[in-house]
Design a protein around this motif. Structure first.
Motif, PDB file in Angstrom:
ATOM      1  N   TYR A   1      -4.268   1.364   3.013  1.00 44.93           N
ATOM      2  CA  TYR A   1      -4.063   1.693   1.611  1.00 44.93           C
ATOM      3  C   TYR A   1      -2.636   1.359   1.185  1.00 44.93           C
ATOM      4  O   TYR A   1      -1.698   1.460   1.978  1.00 44.93           O
ATOM      5  CB  TYR A   1      -4.328   3.184   1.380  1.00 44.93           C
ATOM      6  N   ASP A   2      -2.499   1.016  -0.095  1.00 48.68           N
ATOM      7  CA  ASP A   2      -1.194   0.753  -0.669  1.00 48.68           C
ATOM      8  C   ASP A   2      -0.347   2.025  -0.602  1.00 48.68           C
ATOM      9  O   ASP A   2      -0.836   3.122  -0.883  1.00 48.68           O
ATOM     10  CB  ASP A   2      -1.329   0.300  -2.119  1.00 48.68           C
ATOM     11  N   ARG A   3       0.895   1.850  -0.251  1.00 47.76           N
ATOM     12  CA  ARG A   3       1.794   2.979  -0.029  1.00 47.76           C
ATOM     13  C   ARG A   3       2.083   3.764  -1.305  1.00 47.76           C
ATOM     14  O   ARG A   3       2.202   4.978  -1.273  1.00 47.76           O
ATOM     15  CB  ARG A   3       3.078   2.435   0.589  1.00 47.76           C
ATOM     16  N   THR A   4       2.176   3.094  -2.429  1.00 50.88           N
ATOM     17  CA  THR A   4       2.564   3.787  -3.666  1.00 50.88           C
ATOM     18  C   THR A   4       1.376   4.212  -4.515  1.00 50.88           C
ATOM     19  O   THR A   4       1.374   5.303  -5.073  1.00 50.88           O
ATOM     20  CB  THR A   4       3.504   2.910  -4.514  1.00 50.88           C
ATOM     21  N   SER A   5       0.358   3.369  -4.600  1.00 50.44           N
ATOM     22  CA  SER A   5      -0.754   3.666  -5.498  1.00 50.44           C
ATOM     23  C   SER A   5      -1.962   4.279  -4.786  1.00 50.44           C
ATOM     24  O   SER A   5      -2.885   4.731  -5.457  1.00 50.44           O
ATOM     25  CB  SER A   5      -1.206   2.393  -6.215  1.00 50.44           C
TER      26      SER A   5
ATOM     27  N   ARG B   1      -4.183   2.689  -3.497  1.00 46.19           N
ATOM     28  CA  ARG B   1      -5.281   1.741  -3.707  1.00 46.19           C
ATOM     29  C   ARG B   1      -5.622   1.096  -2.358  1.00 46.19           C
ATOM     30  O   ARG B   1      -4.753   0.826  -1.548  1.00 46.19           O
ATOM     31  CB  ARG B   1      -4.830   0.663  -4.704  1.00 46.19           C
ATOM     32  N   LEU B   2      -6.897   0.872  -2.111  1.00 50.76           N
ATOM     33  CA  LEU B   2      -7.329   0.235  -0.875  1.00 50.76           C
ATOM     34  C   LEU B   2      -6.843  -1.208  -0.866  1.00 50.76           C
ATOM     35  O   LEU B   2      -7.173  -1.985  -1.760  1.00 50.76           O
ATOM     36  CB  LEU B   2      -8.851   0.298  -0.765  1.00 50.76           C
ATOM     37  N   ASP B   3      -6.023  -1.552   0.122  1.00 49.79           N
ATOM     38  CA  ASP B   3      -5.476  -2.910   0.240  1.00 49.79           C
ATOM     39  C   ASP B   3      -6.335  -3.812   1.110  1.00 49.79           C
ATOM     40  O   ASP B   3      -6.437  -5.009   0.867  1.00 49.79           O
ATOM     41  CB  ASP B   3      -4.074  -2.870   0.851  1.00 49.79           C
ATOM     42  N   MET B   4      -6.920  -3.252   2.155  1.00 47.34           N
ATOM     43  CA  MET B   4      -7.646  -4.092   3.101  1.00 47.34           C
ATOM     44  C   MET B   4      -8.675  -3.259   3.843  1.00 47.34           C
ATOM     45  O   MET B   4      -8.408  -2.114   4.213  1.00 47.34           O
ATOM     46  CB  MET B   4      -6.658  -4.697   4.104  1.00 47.34           C
ATOM     47  N   THR B   5      -9.842  -3.847   4.063  1.00 45.62           N
ATOM     48  CA  THR B   5     -10.870  -3.256   4.906  1.00 45.62           C
ATOM     49  C   THR B   5     -11.333  -4.308   5.894  1.00 45.62           C
ATOM     50  O   THR B   5     -11.654  -5.432   5.496  1.00 45.62           O
ATOM     51  CB  THR B   5     -12.087  -2.783   4.074  1.00 45.62           C
ATOM     52  N   VAL B   6     -11.338  -3.948   7.153  1.00 46.34           N
ATOM     53  CA  VAL B   6     -11.843  -4.837   8.203  1.00 46.34           C
ATOM     54  C   VAL B   6     -12.913  -4.063   8.962  1.00 46.34           C
ATOM     55  O   VAL B   6     -12.664  -2.957   9.441  1.00 46.34           O
ATOM     56  CB  VAL B   6     -10.717  -5.293   9.160  1.00 46.34           C
ATOM     57  N   THR B   7     -14.094  -4.643   9.055  1.00 44.98           N
ATOM     58  CA  THR B   7     -15.210  -3.981   9.732  1.00 44.98           C
ATOM     59  C   THR B   7     -15.651  -4.785  10.951  1.00 44.98           C
ATOM     60  O   THR B   7     -15.308  -5.960  11.087  1.00 44.98           O
ATOM     61  CB  THR B   7     -16.413  -3.817   8.786  1.00 44.98           C
TER      62      THR B   7
END
Length: 86
Positions: free
Chosen positions: A35-39, A41-47
């Motif tokens: 997740y983004d440090r400030t918002s 918001r999900l930055d990346m998902t790896v499955t």
């Protein structure tokens, strides 16, 4: 082999100060979300990461390095999109 809790802790703490969430599915595959440090918001998902292959510190380090590289690459692409729209 590391316990699931130890493996999750290693991966999640490697992304600090960003929030990282690592979950293990019943088929022993990992999903990593960063997740983004400030918002937040999900930055990346790896499955679909095969946890069975993470049997050494080198394998775990290589996974983390690859995830960090993917995250940095996605940030560069996002910055380009923003600059192109200006």
């Amino acid at each position: 082999m590391l316990s699931t809790l130890e493996l999750r802790n290693i991966i999640e703490s490697s992304f600090l100060p960003q929030r990282c969430q690592c979950t293990l599915a019943q088929d022993r595959s990992l999903t990593v979300r960063v997740y983004d440090r400030t918002s937040e918001r999900l930055d990346m998902t790896v499955t679909g990461i095969n946890a069975e292959q993470l049997t050494s510190s080198r394998a775990i380090s290589n996974l983390i390095a690859g995830l960090r590289a993917d995250l940095a690459h996605s940030h560069v692409k996002q910055a380009r999109r923003v600059n192109d729209s200006l």
